[in-house]
Write a protein that holds these residues in place. Structure first.
Motif, PDB file in Angstrom:
ATOM      1  N   ALA A 168       0.818  -1.214   0.000  1.00  0.00           N
ATOM      2  CA  ALA A 168       0.000   0.000   0.000  1.00  0.00           C
ATOM      3  C   ALA A 168       0.856   1.272   0.000  1.00  0.00           C
ATOM      4  CB  ALA A 168      -0.942   0.007   1.204  1.00  0.00           C
ATOM      5  N   VAL A 174       1.957   3.155   2.305  1.00  0.00           N
ATOM      6  CA  VAL A 174       1.586   4.207   3.254  1.00  0.00           C
ATOM      7  C   VAL A 174       2.491   4.041   4.468  1.00  0.00           C
ATOM      8  CG1 VAL A 174      -0.237   5.121   4.751  1.00  0.00           C
ATOM      9  CG2 VAL A 174      -0.809   4.249   2.463  1.00  0.00           C
ATOM     10  N   VAL A 205      -4.050   3.823   6.854  1.00  0.00           N
ATOM     11  CA  VAL A 205      -4.186   3.675   5.402  1.00  0.00           C
ATOM     12  C   VAL A 205      -5.493   4.308   4.925  1.00  0.00           C
ATOM     13  CG1 VAL A 205      -4.458   2.001   3.514  1.00  0.00           C
ATOM     14  CG2 VAL A 205      -2.695   1.654   5.254  1.00  0.00           C
ATOM     15  N   LEU A 206      -6.573   4.080   5.652  1.00  0.00           N
ATOM     16  CA  LEU A 206      -7.861   4.684   5.279  1.00  0.00           C
ATOM     17  C   LEU A 206      -7.758   6.203   5.261  1.00  0.00           C
ATOM     18  CD1 LEU A 206     -10.907   4.439   4.650  1.00  0.00           C
ATOM     19  CD2 LEU A 206     -11.289   4.489   7.134  1.00  0.00           C
ATOM     20  N   SER A 255      -5.180   7.997   4.853  1.00  0.00           N
ATOM     21  CA  SER A 255      -4.294   8.448   3.771  1.00  0.00           C
ATOM     22  C   SER A 255      -5.037   8.566   2.448  1.00  0.00           C
ATOM     23  CB  SER A 255      -3.102   7.503   3.622  1.00  0.00           C
ATOM     24  OG  SER A 255      -3.472   6.333   2.924  1.00  0.00           O
ATOM     25  N   THR A 256      -6.107   7.813   2.296  1.00  0.00           N
ATOM     26  CA  THR A 256      -6.864   7.882   1.041  1.00  0.00           C
ATOM     27  C   THR A 256      -7.621   9.198   0.920  1.00  0.00           C
ATOM     28  OG1 THR A 256      -8.867   6.812   1.910  1.00  0.00           O
ATOM     29  CG2 THR A 256      -7.154   5.371   0.969  1.00  0.00           C
ATOM     30  N   PHE A 257      -7.929   9.834   2.024  1.00  0.00           N
ATOM     31  CA  PHE A 257      -8.625  11.119   1.985  1.00  0.00           C
ATOM     32  C   PHE A 257      -7.649  12.271   1.769  1.00  0.00           C
ATOM     33  CE2 PHE A 257     -11.491   8.444   4.556  1.00  0.00           C
ATOM     34  CZ  PHE A 257     -12.596   8.476   3.711  1.00  0.00           C
ATOM     35  N   ARG A 258      -6.435  12.129   2.291  1.00  0.00           N
ATOM     36  CA  ARG A 258      -5.427  13.179   2.110  1.00  0.00           C
ATOM     37  C   ARG A 258      -4.885  13.208   0.691  1.00  0.00           C
ATOM     38  NH1 ARG A 258      -3.734  11.244   7.233  1.00  0.00           N
ATOM     39  NH2 ARG A 258      -2.220   9.917   6.196  1.00  0.00           N
ATOM     40  N   ASP A 259      -4.863  12.065   0.014  1.00  0.00           N
ATOM     41  CA  ASP A 259      -4.248  11.976  -1.302  1.00  0.00           C
ATOM     42  C   ASP A 259      -5.182  12.357  -2.449  1.00  0.00           C
ATOM     43  OD1 ASP A 259      -1.955  11.163  -0.052  1.00  0.00           O
ATOM     44  OD2 ASP A 259      -2.263   9.027  -0.432  1.00  0.00           O
ATOM     45  N   LEU A 260      -6.444  12.656  -2.148  1.00  0.00           N
ATOM     46  CA  LEU A 260      -7.394  12.994  -3.217  1.00  0.00           C
ATOM     47  C   LEU A 260      -7.104  14.405  -3.740  1.00  0.00           C
ATOM     48  CD1 LEU A 260     -10.805  11.681  -1.833  1.00  0.00           C
ATOM     49  CD2 LEU A 260      -9.470  10.740  -3.704  1.00  0.00           C
ATOM     50  N   GLN A 300     -12.352  16.438  -5.405  1.00  0.00           N
ATOM     51  CA  GLN A 300     -12.742  15.063  -5.732  1.00  0.00           C
ATOM     52  C   GLN A 300     -13.072  14.321  -4.449  1.00  0.00           C
ATOM     53  OE1 GLN A 300      -9.704  12.982  -7.836  1.00  0.00           O
ATOM     54  NE2 GLN A 300     -11.063  12.410  -9.485  1.00  0.00           N
ATOM     55  N   GLY A 341     -13.999  10.475  -3.044  1.00  0.00           N
ATOM     56  CA  GLY A 341     -13.932   9.053  -3.337  1.00  0.00           C
ATOM     57  C   GLY A 341     -14.841   8.590  -4.363  1.00  0.00           C
TER      58      GLY A 341
END
Length: 150
Positions: free
Chosen positions: A68, A70, A136-137, A139-144, A148, A150
């Motif tokens: 992943a 991260v 990890v979860l 990190s998916t919000f910071r990388d958008l 945008q 999800g």
């Protein structure tokens, strides 16, 4: 932090995968009634199988978190790797010491140590993998990219 901070996960995953391979051979030898292996694992065959499968599962989880990319905090990485071993080894201990695998808890020093080991393993494993999942979860919000969702 770069991806190399998670190299501990890769090391742990490869070690536990090797352990799963060793247990796979033990399962084969148990089926062939090899006396030495039966002396090492006098308990239930299914416990050796569970240990084998759990080491495979934990290896896959560690490989997945490493992939992943991260970065995870050091205590989380250590709890994941140690917990992956201790959690899987619980089944191995039950196969090696059948008295630990009874429906009613056995009395004595060794069964008491086993219960403490079991509880510590559950806590360490749950904290490590649970916190890693949250990191990890998040990190998916910071990388958008901006605007945008999800």
């Amino acid at each position: 932090m770069n991806q190399n901070t998670n190299v501990l996960l890769l090391r742990g995953a490869t070690l536990w995968l090797l352990m799963a391979l060793c247990l796979a051979w033990c399962l084969v030898f148990l089926k062939f009634d090899l006396t030495l292996i039966k002396l090492i694992f006098p308990g239930k065959f299914t416990r050796v199988l569970q240990a084998h499968l759990d080491f495979l599962l934990m290896s896959a989880l560690l490989f997945g978190f490493y992939a992943a990319k991260v970065p995870l905090p050091a205590p989380v990485r250590w709890c994941m790797v140690v917990g992956a071993f201790t959690n899987s080894s619980l089944f191995m201990l039950q196969a090696m010491f059948p008295s630990l695998d009874s429906p009613t808890p056995a009395e004595g020093f060794f069964p008491g140590v086993f219960r403490v080991y079991l509880l510590a393993s559950l806590l360490i494993t749950s904290y490590g993998f649970g916190r890693a999942a949250v990191v990890v979860l998040l990190s998916t919000f910071r990388d958008l990219p901006d605007g945008q969702a999800g």
